[in-house]
Design an enzyme around this catalytic site. Structure first.
Site, PDB file in Angstrom:
ATOM      1  N   ARG A  23       0.821  -1.213   0.000  1.00 13.48           N
ATOM      2  CA  ARG A  23       0.000   0.000   0.000  1.00 13.48           C
ATOM      3  C   ARG A  23       0.852   1.258   0.000  1.00 13.48           C
ATOM      4  O   ARG A  23       0.559   2.215  -0.710  1.00 13.48           O
ATOM      5  CB  ARG A  23      -0.948   0.042   1.207  1.00 13.48           C
ATOM      6  CG  ARG A  23      -2.120  -0.903   1.108  1.00 13.48           C
ATOM      7  CD  ARG A  23      -3.013  -0.796   2.321  1.00 13.48           C
ATOM      8  NE  ARG A  23      -2.236  -0.950   3.547  1.00 13.48           N
ATOM      9  CZ  ARG A  23      -2.508  -0.367   4.705  1.00 13.48           C
ATOM     10  NH1 ARG A  23      -3.536   0.439   4.826  1.00 13.48           N
ATOM     11  NH2 ARG A  23      -1.760  -0.588   5.751  1.00 13.48           N
ATOM     12  N   ASN A  41      -6.073  -2.601   2.043  1.00 17.05           N
ATOM     13  CA  ASN A  41      -5.982  -4.041   2.236  1.00 17.05           C
ATOM     14  C   ASN A  41      -7.378  -4.616   2.361  1.00 17.05           C
ATOM     15  O   ASN A  41      -8.282  -3.959   2.896  1.00 17.05           O
ATOM     16  CB  ASN A  41      -5.223  -4.373   3.526  1.00 17.05           C
ATOM     17  CG  ASN A  41      -3.738  -4.179   3.395  1.00 17.05           C
ATOM     18  OD1 ASN A  41      -3.181  -4.185   2.310  1.00 17.05           O
ATOM     19  ND2 ASN A  41      -3.075  -4.004   4.522  1.00 17.05           N
TER      20      ASN A  41
END
Length: 94
Positions: A23, A41
């Site tokens: 990320r 996520n």
């Protein structure tokens, strides 16, 4: 010839994509490229993101993610979706 038209895509990445800074890497690259959207996520171990900008910049971001040794992308699903009004790129939790 470069196509600079703005599009928005929804991506879902599977593989070794959580616990490896995925990320953060998407966020850094998206901000550097001037893309808009978000990354997060999922509870199933995948990572989702929406990217808005030129196809060329999105393709560059995805290609650069594939080159990071600690990340192993097994599959990517991509769908073009409608544009949204956003002012930047956000990294979200679950």
């Amino acid at each position: 010839m470069t196509d600079n038209s703005i599009i928005r895509r929804h991506y879902r990445f599977t593989g070794i994509v959580q616990g490896v800074g995925f990320r953060v890497e998407v966020w850094k690259r998206a901000v550097d490229l001037g893309l808009r959207g978000w990354v997060k996520n999922n509870y199933d171990g995948s990572v989702e993101c929406e990217l808005q900008g030129s196809q060329e910049k999105m393709d560059h971001l995805v290609a650069s993610m594939k080159k990071i040794p600690r990340i192993h992308i097994e599959s990517i699903s991509v769908h073009q979706i409608p544009l949204k009004q956003e002012s930047g790129f956000e990294m979200m939790g679950y």
